[in-house]
Scaffold this motif. Structure first.
Motif, PDB file in Angstrom:
ATOM      1  N   LEU A  43     -25.259   6.630  -8.585  1.00  0.00           N
ATOM      2  CA  LEU A  43     -26.478   5.926  -8.982  1.00  0.00           C
ATOM      3  C   LEU A  43     -27.603   6.942  -9.141  1.00  0.00           C
ATOM      4  O   LEU A  43     -27.568   8.007  -8.536  1.00  0.00           O
TER       5      LEU A  43
ATOM      6  N   TYR B   5     -19.239   6.108  -7.104  1.00  0.00           N
ATOM      7  CA  TYR B   5     -20.009   5.423  -8.145  1.00  0.00           C
ATOM      8  C   TYR B   5     -21.423   5.972  -8.038  1.00  0.00           C
ATOM      9  O   TYR B   5     -22.158   5.665  -7.105  1.00  0.00           O
TER      10      TYR B   5
ATOM     11  N   GLU C 273     -23.208   6.035 -14.470  1.00  0.00           N
ATOM     12  CA  GLU C 273     -22.455   4.877 -13.969  1.00  0.00           C
ATOM     13  C   GLU C 273     -21.316   4.543 -14.923  1.00  0.00           C
ATOM     14  O   GLU C 273     -21.518   4.360 -16.096  1.00  0.00           O
TER      15      GLU C 273
ATOM     16  N   ASN D 149     -17.161   2.853  -4.548  1.00  0.00           N
ATOM     17  CA  ASN D 149     -18.008   3.057  -3.368  1.00  0.00           C
ATOM     18  C   ASN D 149     -19.149   3.985  -3.767  1.00  0.00           C
ATOM     19  O   ASN D 149     -19.134   4.555  -4.866  1.00  0.00           O
ATOM     20  N   PHE D 150     -20.129   4.125  -2.883  1.00  0.00           N
ATOM     21  CA  PHE D 150     -21.319   4.907  -3.259  1.00  0.00           C
ATOM     22  C   PHE D 150     -21.059   6.413  -3.284  1.00  0.00           C
ATOM     23  O   PHE D 150     -21.878   7.180  -3.778  1.00  0.00           O
ATOM     24  N   ALA D 151     -19.933   6.847  -2.732  1.00  0.00           N
ATOM     25  CA  ALA D 151     -19.617   8.270  -2.830  1.00  0.00           C
ATOM     26  C   ALA D 151     -19.175   8.618  -4.255  1.00  0.00           C
ATOM     27  O   ALA D 151     -19.436   9.713  -4.740  1.00  0.00           O
TER      28      ALA D 151
ATOM     29  N   ARG E 273     -19.206  -2.514   1.088  1.00  0.00           N
ATOM     30  CA  ARG E 273     -19.514  -1.965  -0.240  1.00  0.00           C
ATOM     31  C   ARG E 273     -18.277  -1.963  -1.132  1.00  0.00           C
ATOM     32  O   ARG E 273     -18.353  -2.232  -2.325  1.00  0.00           O
ATOM     33  N   GLU E 274     -17.109  -1.718  -0.561  1.00  0.00           N
ATOM     34  CA  GLU E 274     -15.875  -1.738  -1.352  1.00  0.00           C
ATOM     35  C   GLU E 274     -15.626  -3.147  -1.899  1.00  0.00           C
ATOM     36  O   GLU E 274     -15.208  -3.310  -3.041  1.00  0.00           O
TER      37      GLU E 274
END
Lengths: 775, 155
Positions: A700, A698, A680, A694-696, A282-283
């Motif tokens: 959504l 960024y 976002e 990363n999803f932590a 993901r990174e």
């Protein structure tokens, strides 16, 4: 055994039939490129630059090569040093990226080689053993710093401006002088990421003695990927096979070949033909795929007292990152989409696509239209307010109409924009609510938009091809080059094929996106697949149908033109009487006497003219889609929190091939628009690295806090569209941010001009409002 | 050799000890229905059930699951009979790219087994850990509601 027929799926166009590929997806059986695995498969990893800007002096791979388990290492010296890019037709000088960079790196993450090893741990250990000597150069990560004369030069282009795009019509300076009200506003829409849940992933395998290569890919455009691979690997086009697996989302991020695709192929060659899989973390997705351009949009317009929009001028700065990718055409779209929406004769906006030492900006759903939509649709509300006019009335006065030619020579045929605005405002009770709920800090706002369905992106034509093959057992194979990335194009095209052939959708099996087997198709972008690939599919199904009817006519000594196939039967056109069932007709075709294989083919090239960037003119699309969106919000003035209560979206989609799928596209677009409006914001640290990659960090949109959404489908039955349908995968995303910003203004009287809209910006704006009122 | 009980079948697995359950499912056993989009417990895509509870397999060590009943998306349908959640996801058009769907269904299953008639807020809360980038969640939520009704009726 004959193929079983589901009678509910006869005449499937317009019906919400289930997805053709849904069963595999709900049972976990569907294979994505992410799931592809072969015996003795190696794992590849990219060698990336830790510096935002540096000269490559030397790469020493000797220690890594000695590491047990390492099977291949490649750097630029293993390549032909051929550049690739995505705007080769319009802007050939923007072909600026090397599959593996040889002399210079231009952002943290830039690729200068790759390793393949027996497992991930070994590959990562090998990366740590590779020694690269750099001469570190000064870097620039901010686009407004990058255009200053003394900024570090990232490429050869002057002041880091890859493309200057002046779009100029009429005499806007004179027209602005004649306007009753003129205002200028500056908006900022930040970078964002496609964030498809399946990362970029591929498996490459080289056939050593035949010198052919196969890439199993997660791609929106397998034929464009093949073209770039063949170019950079210096191979014949048909020695490269790209097989698109089921794709776990694309949203523009999987439109291009990436260096990883090239590396998987070349590593496989160097490893003696063993397959090599490269899968992004993901990174890496946030760092080294593609992202949305951050844009600063300055817009100055003049209006007459009666609401007539007389002139627009402005400037767009687009942060392109380290290479051009689709950037120049994204910039063009960010400027020129307005001609589909508003009647305007006097216009001058100049765009600048700027290099920075940051991750590469490219295509993302909306293709420049999301950033532009926020700026233009916010600005239109402010113009309307300046002359004391209702924003809906202001838009109705200035929008384009059916059967008109825009100032830049786009031919708008069917145009449901007026209907969209009226139906959305009625559904949302606009007149009852607008300006009436300030006491409870509630407000309502509108945004409108239009979109193309196809646009020239391939070097020559932009056609699609389809093959419809009717088998002896009654099953119907549809072969299409179109790339279903989850939007449901395999389903829609199968419905189109079944409907035109006159049989049940349950007969159809769809094979898509394999460059060696399926016909050519430029890919899934510009909302083009239903319209362009759909038309090709109609032609193929019609051809197959005529082949069946020829045999029936011959056997019964009839004229085939008197016959048709409807609802699983061969019928006489004159009185709809049944001649025989479709299955019976197939028995004839495949009987010893005839032995006639049914293979229909279709090819469709839209009647368009590419934009001539010297004049700005061109009818880029075979038809145009329109939409109006309304947002209702409630703002907490203490905390600055905005609660989005409901979104209404009225969309001219021509004809819904699959209404449930159309709603799914609208709802998905709205969610993406909500994310971009509130959450976002891909931003970068001093070295140009994603600070929230990363999803932590960024954020959504998730289930909590999503508003009610109401889709209103407007069917204008486009004469050029397949069964009247238009493309519709992107337009719903374009006006969302502005509709919300306009609703916030209606609720609390403050104007947010920079996305994302966060509580601190609301509080700050409220404080400024208080100070202004005090003075 | 340690044995993992997955979807009512026993699998002998050669574990070094550091493998996550996700890695073992996908890379050792070929059960690729379980996906991941982040490998750091943010996306919910790798959700499986351990002893009836929805768990993120990317942060669960396989070696810790030796005595557990593990259920993955591959174990949900019985013969040709889809689980009501699988059928509802198809009926409601909740599936687009499909990548989030196995995790989404496994999270929803835990909710519905505890509470087949959840409110919208309860569904939102239960699925908040599962990212979907395609569908805008609404049709997914409708599918969970439909499946709940069917699971209640079947009881």
């Amino acid at each position: 055994m004959r193929t079983p027929i589901n009678k509910d799926y006869i005449d499937p166009v317009g019906k919400s039939v289930p997805r053709i590929d849904g069963l595999g997806m709900v049972t976990g059986q569907t294979k994505y490129a992410f799931d592809v695995s072969f015996p003795n498969m190696l794992i590849g990893k990219m060698i990336r630059s830790p510096h935002p800007h540096a000269k490559i002096l030397n790469i020493d791979t000797s220690a890594a090569e000695k590491l047990p388990g390492v099977r291949a290492i490649i750097t630029a010296k293993d390549t032909h040093n051929i550049k690739f890019g995505s705007n080769e037709y319009f802007f050939p000088h923007t072909i600026d990226q090397m599959a593996l960079e040889a002399e210079k790196v231009r952002y943290v993450g830039d690729e200068l080689g790759a390793v393949a090893a027996i497992d991930e741990e070994t590959a990562e250990q090998a990366l740590r053993l590779i020694k690269v000597d750099y001469e570190i150069l000064p870097a620039v990560v901010d686009m407004e710093e990058a255009i200053k004369p003394d900024a570090p030069q990232i490429h050869e282009s002057l002041n880091n401006i890859a493309v200057i795009l002046p779009v100029n019509f009429g005499n806007p300076d004179r027209a602005l002088k004649e306007a009753d009200y003129v205002r200028e506003d500056v908006f900022f829409a930040p970078a964002a990421h496609q964030a498809a849940l399946e990362p970029h992933v591929c498996v490459g395998q080289w056939e050593i003695f035949s010198n052919k290569v196969t890439l199993w890919a997660s791609s929106q455009a397998p034929f464009k990927c093949r073209e770039a691979l063949a170019k950079t690997l210096k191979m014949d086009l048909n020695d490269v096979r790209v097989i698109k697996m089921s794709v776990g989302g694309g949203f523009g991020g999987k439109l291009e070949m990436l260096p990883m695709d090239f590396a998987a192929c070349l590593l496989s060659k160097k490893a003696g033909g063993l397959p090599v899989k490269i899968c992004y973390s993901r990174e890496e997705e946030f760092l080294a795929s593609r992202r949305k351009h951050g844009m600063k949009y300055t817009i100055k317009s003049g209006v007459k007292k009666d609401g007539t929009l007389v002139a627009i001028t402005g400037e767009v700065l687009a942060d392109g990152g380290a290479y051009c990718s689709y950037g120049p055409t994204v910039l063009a779209a960010a400027i020129m989409r307005i001609f589909m929406v508003y009647k305007i004769q006097h216009f001058r906006i100049t765009g600048y696509r700027i290099y920075t030492n940051t991750p590469i900006s490219g295509a993302m759903r909306g293709f420049g239209g999301v950033q532009a939509g926020f700026a233009i649709e916010s600005h239109m509300d402010m113009l309307a307010e300046g002359i004391g006019m209702d924003p809906v009335e202001f838009r109705l006065k200035n929008i384009t109409s059916p059967n008109m030619v825009t100032v830049n020579k786009m031919y708008l045929t069917t145009n449901g924009l007026k209907d969209c605005i009226e139906q959305a405002t009625n559904a949302a009770q606009w007149t009852k609510k607008r300006g009436q709920q300030k006491n409870v800090c509630r407000g309502i706002g509108i945004g409108i938009a239009a979109d193309v369905m196809g646009s020239k992106m391939y070097k020559s034509h932009e056609s699609a091809g389809s093959i419809v093959k009717v088998e002896e057992d009654g099953s119907v194979y549809l072969f299409t080059g179109a790339a279903d990335t989850g939007q449901g194009s395999n389903t829609a095209l199968s419905q189109i094929a079944a409907h035109e052939l006159g049989v049940s959708y349950s007969r159809i099996k769809c094979k898509s996106g394999d460059t060696e087997i399926t016909p050519f198709d430029t890919g899934s972008f510009a909302s083009r697949v239903t319209f362009i690939s759909g038309n090709a599919t109609i032609l193929a199904a019609r051809d197959a149908k005529n082949q069946v009817l020829d045999v029936v006519a011959q056997d019964l000594d009839l004229n085939s033109e008197e016959l048709d196939i409807k609802a699983e039967n061969v019928i006489r056109r004159a009185d709809n009487s049944v001649v025989m069932t479709f299955d019976k007709a197939l028995e004839l075709c495949y009987a010893f006497k005839y032995g006639r294989q049914i293979i229909g083919r279709g090819s469709y090239n839209p009647k368009t003219t590419p934009i001539d960037f010297r004049t700005g003119e061109g009818n880029v699309s075979g038809s145009y889609g329109f939409e109006a969106q309304i947002a209702e919000v409630e703002v907490d003035k203490e905390t600055g929190e905005v609660k989005l209560l409901k979104l209404w979206d009225a969309h001219d989609i021509g004809k819904a091939i699959n209404p449930q799928s159309v709603e799914g596209q609208i709802e998905g677009s709205l969610a993406m628009g909500i994310g971009y409006t509130f959450l976002e914001n891909l931003h970068f640290d001093k070295k140009g690295r994603p600070a929230n990659g990363n999803f932590a960090h960024y954020r959504l949109p998730r289930t909590m806090g999503l508003p009610e959404m109401k889709s209103i489908l407007i069917e204008t039955n486009d004469p050029e569209g397949p069964f009247g349908a238009k493309g519709m995968g992107e337009a719903s995303l374009l006006p969302t941010s502005a509709a919300i910003a306009n609703a916030i203004y209606d609720a609390i009287g403050v104007r947010i001009k920079e996305l994302p809209i966060t509580p601190d910006k609301i509080i700050k704006a409220l404080k400024e409002q208080q100070q202004t009122t005090k003075i | 050799m340690p044995t993992l009980k997955i979807n009512n079948k026993e699998y002998e697995v050669n574990l070094k000890g550091h493998e996550t359950l996700l890695e073992v499912l996908r890379d050792h056993l070929g059960l690729t229905g379980t996906k991941t989009a982040c490998e750091e417990s943010e996306c919910g895509t790798c959700t499986v059930h351990i002893n009836g509870k929805a768990v993120l397999s990317c942060i669960k060590l396989a070696a810790d699951c030796v005595d557990d009943e593990i259920l993955t998306i591959e174990g949900l349908a019985h013969a040709d009979q889809l689980h009501p959640l699988q059928q509802a996801f198809l009926d409601k058009g909740a599936v687009q790219c499909g990548f989030c769907i196995p995790g989404m269904i496994m999270s929803a299953k835990e909710l519905l087994e505890k509470n087949p008639t959840p409110t919208r807020e309860e569904i939102d809360y239960a699925l908040d850990g599962n990212l979907c980038r395609c569908a805008g969640y609404l049709k997914i939520i409708e599918a969970v509601e439909q499946a709940g009704r069917e699971m209640k009726a079947a009881k």
